[in-house]
Design a protein around this motif. Sequence first.
Motif, PDB file in Angstrom:
ATOM      1  N   ASN A 142       3.492   9.753  -3.548  1.00 36.73           N
ATOM      2  CA  ASN A 142       4.927   8.850  -4.446  1.00 36.73           C
ATOM      3  C   ASN A 142       5.504  10.241  -5.299  1.00 36.73           C
ATOM      4  OD1 ASN A 142       3.499   7.027  -3.216  1.00 36.73           O
ATOM      5  ND2 ASN A 142       2.656   6.300  -4.568  1.00 36.73           N
ATOM      6  N   GLY A 193       3.095   3.093  -3.495  1.00 34.19           N
ATOM      7  CA  GLY A 193       1.923   3.189  -3.732  1.00 34.19           C
ATOM      8  C   GLY A 193       0.661   2.439  -4.368  1.00 34.19           C
ATOM      9  N   ASP A 240       0.934  -0.972   0.231  1.00 33.05           N
ATOM     10  CA  ASP A 240       0.335   0.183   0.642  1.00 33.05           C
ATOM     11  C   ASP A 240       1.324   1.589   0.341  1.00 33.05           C
ATOM     12  OD1 ASP A 240      -2.359  -1.379  -0.113  1.00 33.05           O
ATOM     13  OD2 ASP A 240      -2.356  -1.335   1.804  1.00 33.05           O
ATOM     14  N   ALA A 241       2.308   0.826   0.243  1.00 30.98           N
ATOM     15  CA  ALA A 241       3.237   2.218   0.877  1.00 30.98           C
ATOM     16  C   ALA A 241       4.257   1.526   1.097  1.00 30.98           C
ATOM     17  CB  ALA A 241       2.746   3.386   2.141  1.00 30.98           C
ATOM     18  N   ALA A 284      -0.786   5.712   1.052  1.00 32.83           N
ATOM     19  CA  ALA A 284       0.476   5.694   0.156  1.00 32.83           C
ATOM     20  C   ALA A 284       0.806   7.694   1.192  1.00 32.83           C
ATOM     21  CB  ALA A 284       0.404   5.790  -0.565  1.00 32.83           C
TER      22      ALA A 284
END
Length: 251
Positions: free
Chosen positions: A201, A193, A124-125, A198
Motif C-alpha cells: 500500500n 486495504g 480488502d484491496a 492487499a
Amino acid sequence: MNLLLSATLINLFSPAHAENSEKAAEALHMSFAKGQVFSVIIPVANNTPDGKAARKRYFDASFPLASQLGLKREGQIKIKGSSAKNFKPKVMAFYSWPNQASENQLSARPEWPEIKSLRPKAWDALNIYSKELEKDLILNFTPGKHYSLAMAWVNEKNPNDYYQYLNNIKPAVKAAGGRFIYKMNAPAYEAHGIHKKAPNNSQSAAPSQLTFVEWDNENGLKAFRASEHYKQNAHLIRSGTHQFRFFRMSL
C-alpha cells in the motif's frame, strides 16, 4: 497523497451495476481527449457485513459530490486470472475526470477526508492507477476478444531492459493474434486495504508501466508465451523489472 486519485472509485459495486453484470456482454468503447484523467481501478471488496455497510456509506456520500464535478464511470471488464498468488480480483474498472482541476476540487472539500477514510473498511484491496492524458485516447474492449495487462516495476539498475523486451516481442505478439492497445506510463498510484491479500500500500510502490494487449482468441496469450521469440526475450523481464504482475481479462 496524490490528489489526482482521491475520488476515482465511485459506485463500482452498486445494485445497478450488479444488475448490468448479468446481461450479455456488450462492447466497451471509451474515448478521451488530451488533458482528461483516465483511471484503472482494481478492487477486492470486503464482503463482511461491516465491509458492505462501509461501502454503502462511501457510495452514498461520495457519488453526489464527485458526479457534480464530472467524474464518469466508463465501464468494467472481468479479470479471469492473476499472476499474483495473494491478489485475486474479479473486475477491473475504468473511470475518467474532465481534467485534474475537477478532481482536485473534490479533494479540497472539507467532508472528503472523512468519506475517503471508509475505503480501507470497504475494500480488502483497492488499487488505483491514473494518468492525465498527454494526447487523445480511444480504447475499445470487444466481446469475443481477450485481453491482458502487464504491470511492470522497472529495475533501476537495468532501466532499458524491460522496454527493450516490449520492443523485441512485437512480431511474436502479432503472430499470436495480439496487438498493443494502450500503455500507461508512470501512472499516479494509490492503494487501500486491510487484509493480507492487499498488495503493497505504499505510495512509492507505483508501477512504471501498465501495458494492455488485445488477443483475437483465448489461446493467443498462451501461444505467444510458448513461442521461441518470447522465450528468447523473457530474460529481459527478469533483468529489467524488480516486480512484474500479469492479469487476463475479457468482457
